[in-house]
Write a protein that holds these residues in place. Structure first.
Motif, PDB file in Angstrom:
ATOM      1  N   ARG A 103      58.715 -13.235  54.727  1.00  0.00           N
ATOM      2  CA  ARG A 103      58.972 -13.619  56.114  1.00  0.00           C
ATOM      3  C   ARG A 103      59.872 -14.839  56.213  1.00  0.00           C
ATOM      4  O   ARG A 103      60.718 -14.919  57.089  1.00  0.00           O
ATOM      5  CB  ARG A 103      57.647 -13.939  56.803  1.00  0.00           C
ATOM      6  CG  ARG A 103      56.896 -12.718  57.257  1.00  0.00           C
ATOM      7  CD  ARG A 103      55.664 -13.143  58.024  1.00  0.00           C
ATOM      8  NE  ARG A 103      54.783 -12.021  58.274  1.00  0.00           N
ATOM      9  CZ  ARG A 103      54.798 -11.310  59.399  1.00  0.00           C
ATOM     10  NH1 ARG A 103      55.634 -11.603  60.357  1.00  0.00           N
ATOM     11  NH2 ARG A 103      53.964 -10.310  59.567  1.00  0.00           N
ATOM     12  N   LEU A 104      59.656 -15.789  55.327  1.00  0.00           N
ATOM     13  CA  LEU A 104      60.454 -17.010  55.423  1.00  0.00           C
ATOM     14  C   LEU A 104      61.865 -16.743  54.929  1.00  0.00           C
ATOM     15  O   LEU A 104      62.131 -15.767  54.240  1.00  0.00           O
ATOM     16  CB  LEU A 104      59.798 -18.124  54.603  1.00  0.00           C
ATOM     17  CG  LEU A 104      58.509 -18.661  55.202  1.00  0.00           C
ATOM     18  CD1 LEU A 104      58.068 -19.889  54.451  1.00  0.00           C
ATOM     19  CD2 LEU A 104      58.686 -18.997  56.669  1.00  0.00           C
ATOM     20  N   GLU A 105      62.753 -17.657  55.254  1.00  0.00           N
ATOM     21  CA  GLU A 105      64.175 -17.436  54.983  1.00  0.00           C
ATOM     22  C   GLU A 105      64.489 -17.685  53.513  1.00  0.00           C
ATOM     23  O   GLU A 105      65.278 -18.547  53.165  1.00  0.00           O
ATOM     24  CB  GLU A 105      65.034 -18.336  55.864  1.00  0.00           C
ATOM     25  CG  GLU A 105      64.934 -18.040  57.353  1.00  0.00           C
ATOM     26  CD  GLU A 105      63.764 -18.738  58.024  1.00  0.00           C
ATOM     27  OE1 GLU A 105      62.882 -19.245  57.308  1.00  0.00           O
ATOM     28  OE2 GLU A 105      63.727 -18.790  59.251  1.00  0.00           O
TER      29      GLU A 105
ATOM     30  N   THR B 125      57.987   3.141  65.634  1.00  0.00           N
ATOM     31  CA  THR B 125      57.372   1.977  66.278  1.00  0.00           C
ATOM     32  C   THR B 125      57.993   0.692  65.748  1.00  0.00           C
ATOM     33  O   THR B 125      58.219  -0.247  66.502  1.00  0.00           O
ATOM     34  CB  THR B 125      55.849   1.943  66.058  1.00  0.00           C
ATOM     35  OG1 THR B 125      55.588   2.275  64.711  1.00  0.00           O
ATOM     36  CG2 THR B 125      55.124   2.875  66.958  1.00  0.00           C
ATOM     37  N   GLY B 126      58.272   0.662  64.450  1.00  0.00           N
ATOM     38  CA  GLY B 126      58.893  -0.529  63.864  1.00  0.00           C
ATOM     39  C   GLY B 126      60.283  -0.762  64.428  1.00  0.00           C
ATOM     40  O   GLY B 126      60.629  -1.875  64.831  1.00  0.00           O
TER      41      GLY B 126
ATOM     42  N   PRO C 248      61.863  -9.046  64.119  1.00  0.00           N
ATOM     43  CA  PRO C 248      62.879  -9.338  63.083  1.00  0.00           C
ATOM     44  C   PRO C 248      62.393  -9.125  61.646  1.00  0.00           C
ATOM     45  O   PRO C 248      63.096  -8.516  60.847  1.00  0.00           O
ATOM     46  CB  PRO C 248      63.225 -10.802  63.325  1.00  0.00           C
ATOM     47  CG  PRO C 248      62.630 -11.185  64.609  1.00  0.00           C
ATOM     48  CD  PRO C 248      61.696 -10.147  65.068  1.00  0.00           C
ATOM     49  N   HIS C 249      61.188  -9.595  61.327  1.00  0.00           N
ATOM     50  CA  HIS C 249      60.720  -9.452  59.951  1.00  0.00           C
ATOM     51  C   HIS C 249      60.487  -7.993  59.593  1.00  0.00           C
ATOM     52  O   HIS C 249      60.781  -7.535  58.495  1.00  0.00           O
ATOM     53  CB  HIS C 249      59.431 -10.252  59.739  1.00  0.00           C
ATOM     54  CG  HIS C 249      59.612 -11.715  59.981  1.00  0.00           C
ATOM     55  ND1 HIS C 249      60.509 -12.470  59.274  1.00  0.00           N
ATOM     56  CD2 HIS C 249      59.023 -12.552  60.852  1.00  0.00           C
ATOM     57  CE1 HIS C 249      60.458 -13.712  59.704  1.00  0.00           C
ATOM     58  NE2 HIS C 249      59.568 -13.800  60.670  1.00  0.00           N
ATOM     59  N   GLU C 250      59.943  -7.259  60.576  1.00  0.00           N
ATOM     60  CA  GLU C 250      59.714  -5.836  60.394  1.00  0.00           C
ATOM     61  C   GLU C 250      61.061  -5.134  60.170  1.00  0.00           C
ATOM     62  O   GLU C 250      61.203  -4.273  59.303  1.00  0.00           O
ATOM     63  CB  GLU C 250      59.035  -5.295  61.657  1.00  0.00           C
ATOM     64  CG  GLU C 250      58.430  -3.929  61.538  1.00  0.00           C
ATOM     65  CD  GLU C 250      57.081  -3.934  60.859  1.00  0.00           C
ATOM     66  OE1 GLU C 250      56.330  -4.919  61.002  1.00  0.00           O
ATOM     67  OE2 GLU C 250      56.785  -2.947  60.171  1.00  0.00           O
ATOM     68  N   MET C 251      62.051  -5.532  60.955  1.00  0.00           N
ATOM     69  CA  MET C 251      63.373  -4.913  60.855  1.00  0.00           C
ATOM     70  C   MET C 251      64.004  -5.180  59.492  1.00  0.00           C
ATOM     71  O   MET C 251      64.689  -4.324  58.936  1.00  0.00           O
ATOM     72  CB  MET C 251      64.287  -5.462  61.956  1.00  0.00           C
ATOM     73  CG  MET C 251      64.332  -4.645  63.219  1.00  0.00           C
ATOM     74  SD  MET C 251      64.087  -2.897  63.020  1.00  0.00           S
ATOM     75  CE  MET C 251      65.764  -2.319  62.985  1.00  0.00           C
ATOM     76  N   ASP C 252      63.782  -6.399  58.954  1.00  0.00           N
ATOM     77  CA  ASP C 252      64.330  -6.707  57.630  1.00  0.00           C
ATOM     78  C   ASP C 252      63.860  -5.665  56.623  1.00  0.00           C
ATOM     79  O   ASP C 252      64.634  -5.152  55.825  1.00  0.00           O
ATOM     80  CB  ASP C 252      63.846  -8.096  57.176  1.00  0.00           C
ATOM     81  CG  ASP C 252      64.598  -9.199  57.892  1.00  0.00           C
ATOM     82  OD1 ASP C 252      65.639  -8.885  58.500  1.00  0.00           O
ATOM     83  OD2 ASP C 252      64.138 -10.353  57.849  1.00  0.00           O
ATOM     84  N   VAL C 253      62.555  -5.380  56.676  1.00  0.00           N
ATOM     85  CA  VAL C 253      61.992  -4.429  55.720  1.00  0.00           C
ATOM     86  C   VAL C 253      62.543  -3.029  55.964  1.00  0.00           C
ATOM     87  O   VAL C 253      62.942  -2.325  55.033  1.00  0.00           O
ATOM     88  CB  VAL C 253      60.450  -4.427  55.816  1.00  0.00           C
ATOM     89  CG1 VAL C 253      59.863  -3.395  54.890  1.00  0.00           C
ATOM     90  CG2 VAL C 253      59.903  -5.799  55.491  1.00  0.00           C
TER      91      VAL C 253
END
Lengths: 227, 86, 447
Positions: C376-378, C298-299, C305-310
């Protein structure tokens, strides 16, 4: 009831970092050793996000000052097990250092990673020890702290206004970062007061908030033509 | 161990068992007092009292049931013993 | 001749022996464990003195080993009470030599796990603020409540079925008579007492299952109630519960194999017990994979984008070794080992169980750290290297577990003697009748 908010004009901001320094001095924020800084334990209430885009030599650098966003719907206070962080009726999100048990749940829950932790007993160089700000209480090891929008300054302003029996003027209550900004990029004021500069700027088409879709309703508003 | 000594020994053991059972009740009551205290704080501060009450409705009976079961077993064991002796 | 003599003493003499015979090995084990625990205690005191700076935690990785181990140990604790209650409830006759061991795991590990959030506190001296100024709205307080409830329930659930065995020890006389006398609560084995005990156990086992499920659900809520990518997921409650039972069964199997070896219980813990339990382990492994697959698919498909980073941090980034290690340990190895009868020997099962325990620890690591390391932040991504303090407290916690188990087995039989006796005397007939009742009656009869 006023609702204090900050507007940061990124088009004006030069990324000089003066706000960070002013904040550190104003709020007695501890200065960690270089070794500790290496370990990501720097303490800033006003932080600076630096975003690099592109490859050398065509790098675009964006600098964004990042205080605590003083959300209207703060994720940090929901999770605190001991009432050590709270939101007051004027919208300021505060931290009670003497009650905090140091579980760091608020830090984990904050989507903006705005909070910092006292990993060791805070230390200052001797030169600093003589010029601490008496209005801001010193923190101890093992507690969480963060930007307070210089709430101690609000106390002074309120006392003055009360003594003269008048409402607080726009621009009278200014946090240290806003006051010190050489580019005049940081504005501060009452969002409920329709005449205030902050209110007008917040309606600007350039205005945006960080991660607005999370529903945290931050009270720090950025202005930028880019993005 | 002669009869007199055994009687004394049994009595001491019985008292200790009673003490441990009452300790369970003190513990359970302490938890109930704690949760009620937290509810009163949350009502005072208007800090999601509904959630606190919801949790307490589940938590407090669970603890009391557990203490109840222990007491039931203890009482049940001793009831029959006396009957046999009589 | 030898055989006859044994029966006159007690058929189950092997179960009493460890309590009355203390070898050199016992003292050495206890000594070594105490040394480790003392060192861990010293490291903890040092941490309290200097502050949490002695750990490897930082900003933004504000939670480290302590929270990972908290979730891990509480997960292991699901071995016991839950499995034992389910087996009792489903009248699985092969449970008899297993339940006690399982319940002991719960009681000890729960105590260890429950201490971890306190170790993690920056100001442990203020922990009582939870009582005077607590907020039941905070998921941490949900945890405090549900872990206390589970600890109380599982201790009671361990204790009550132990009463008849304690009475046996009391009647044998010998060491610590007053102690067993105190704990046996006047058990004489009368019909009435048996009825009371059975009724209490029946109520408890029904009660303990929802409590156990709630504990791990609430632990997952610590994470899923926040807005952080990788944590804010509705699947977390059941995912954690499944993982907990999974790691719990594996830990139980390891403990069973260890005691079988050291206490020579081959006659009680037979291959069949391990085979049945390991089938359960295999099912949980598949279930775990199903949940993991759903969670990550699901992710990835949504690709927020934030989910994908993790997710990328876990799958291809610095945590790739832990992530894929977790998949290998939790899914590939157990499924291969436990699917084929050829590998399903004691050694094979031990190997699979050990990998599962390691894999489940890696899973907890994969859940806690990457989400924190990718704010989440850059900002720059965080990194976390546990310090010596954290490692020694981890090993110390394991040592407390082993010590607790060793000491328990010194005072109480590790296998429920009266339940084994009951099995011999009553349940063979009972099971026969039960099976008959499942079968269709003579033609034409209806109920």
């Amino acid at each position: 009831m006023p609702k204090w908010a900050m507007v940061i004009d990124l088009d004006k901001c030069t990324g000089c970092g003066d706000c960070m320094a002013a904040c550190k001095v104003e709020n007695n924020v501890a200065i960690v050793s270089p070794e500790q800084a290496e370990e990501n334990r720097v303490m800033f209430w006003m932080d600076m996000m630096t975003i690099y885009e592109g490859e050398y030599p065509n790098i675009k650098v964006t600098r964004i000052p990042k205080p605590c966003y003083h959300c209207d719907n703060p994720p940090c206070i929901k999770v605190c097990p001991v009432h050590a962080t709270y939101i007051n009726p004027e919208g300021l999100v505060g931290q009670i250092y003497h009650r905090c048990i140091g579980c760091r749940y608020c830090m984990a829950a904050c989507p903006y990673t705005a909070k910092v932790f006292n990993w060791y007993e805070p230390e200052w160089a001797d030169e600093f020890k003589t010029c601490m700000n008496p209005d801001v209480s010193l923190r101890m090891k093992g507690v969480v702290e963060k930007c307070s929008f210089c709430a101690h300054r609000l106390q002074h302003v309120k006392e003055d206004a009360d003594a003269e029996d008048r409402p607080i003027n726009d621009g009278e209550y200014m946090p240290a970062c806003a006051e010190s900004c050489p580019a005049d990029a940081i504005f501060f004021g009452d969002l409920e007061n329709k005449e205030s500069k902050v209110y007008k700027l917040s309606r600007s088409p350039r205005a945006f908030k960080e991660l607005e879709d999370l529903g945290t309703e931050p009270k720090v508003i950025y202005l930028s033509k880019r993005e | 161990m002669n009869g007199e000594e055994k009687k004394f020994h049994d009595k001491i053991i019985y008292m200790a068992q009673l003490a441990s059972i009452s300790f369970i009740w003190i513990f359970v009551a302490g938890i109930a007092v704690w949760i009620l205290n937290l509810i009163s704080i949350s009502v005072d501060l208007n800090d999601a009292p509904g959630a606190s009450i919801g949790i307490s409705i589940i938590a407090i009976p669970v603890f009391f049931t557990l203490a109840g079961i222990l007491t039931y077993v203890f009482v049940g064991f001793h009831k029959k013993n006396n009957n046999i002796k009589e | 001749m030898e055989e006859k003599k044994k029966t006159t003493v007690d058929i189950d003499e092997a179960l009493y022996r460890p309590i009355y015979e203390t070898g050199k090995g016992f003292y050495i084990t206890v000594g070594v464990l105490l040394m480790i625990i003392l060192f861990a205690a010293f490291m903890y005191i040092r941490q309290v003195y200097y502050g949490l700076g002695v750990t490897g935690m930082n900003q933004p990785v504000t939670w480290g080993f302590y929270i990972v181990n908290f979730v891990f140990f509480i997960g292991i604790s699901h071995a016991g009470t839950l499995i034992s209650a389910i087996l009792r409830l489903s009248k699985a006759e092969w449970r008899r030599p297993i339940t006690r061991m399982a319940e002991v795991i719960t009681a000890i590990v729960l105590a260890i796990g429950g201490l971890h959030p306190i170790i993690d506190l920056g100001r442990p001296d203020r922990v009582l603020n939870i009582f005077t100024a607590g907020r039941l709205q905070s998921p941490l307080l949900w945890d405090v409540t549900s872990i206390t409830a589970y600890f109380t329930a599982s201790t009671v659930y361990l204790y009550l079925p132990m009463i008849p065995d304690i009475a046996k020890l009391r009647d044998r006389g010998g060491k610590l008579r007053w102690f067993y006398d105190f704990l046996s609560w006047g058990w004489q084995g009368t019909e009435h007492q048996k009825k009371v005990l059975n009724r209490a156990i029946n109520i408890l086992m029904v009660m303990v299952i929802p409590i156990a499920v709630s504990v791990h659900t609430v632990i997952s809520y610590i994470f899923s109630m926040t807005l952080q990518p990788g944590w804010h997921s509705t699947i977390f409650g059941p995912y954690f519960v499944v993982g907990a039972i999974f790691s719990g069964i594996a830990a139980l199997l390891i403990v069973m194999i260890a005691f079988r070896k050291f206490f020579h219980l081959e006659n009680y813990l037979k291959l069949i017990h391990f085979r049945y339990l390991s089938t359960l382990l295999l099912i949980m492994s598949l279930l775990w994979f199903y949940f993991t697959f759903s969670e990550y698919l699901t992710g990835i498909f949504g690709a927020e984008p934030h989910e994908m980073d993790v997710i990328l941090y876990k799958m291809t980034g610095p945590y790739a070794i832990f992530f894929w290690g977790m998949v290998i340990c939790n899914f590939i190895i157990p499924v291969i080992v436990l699917s084929f009868k050829k590998f399903k020997t004691i050694k094979g099962i031990l190997f699979a169980s050990i990998t599962v325990v390691i894999g489940m620890w890696l899973e907890r690591l994969n859940i806690v750290i990457p989400s924190l390391a990718n704010p989440r932040l850059e900002l720059s991504t965080g990194m976390y290297f546990p310090s010596l303090t954290e490692w020694s407290l981890f090993i110390g916690a394991l040592a407390v577990f082993v010590l607790g188990y060793v000491l328990f087995s010194k005072f109480f039989p590790i296998i429920s003697i009266w339940e084994i006796e009951e099995g011999r005397e009553e349940s063979i007939k009972e099971v026969e009748e039960r099976v008959k009742s499942y079968l269709p009656g003579p033609a034409g009869t209806t109920e």
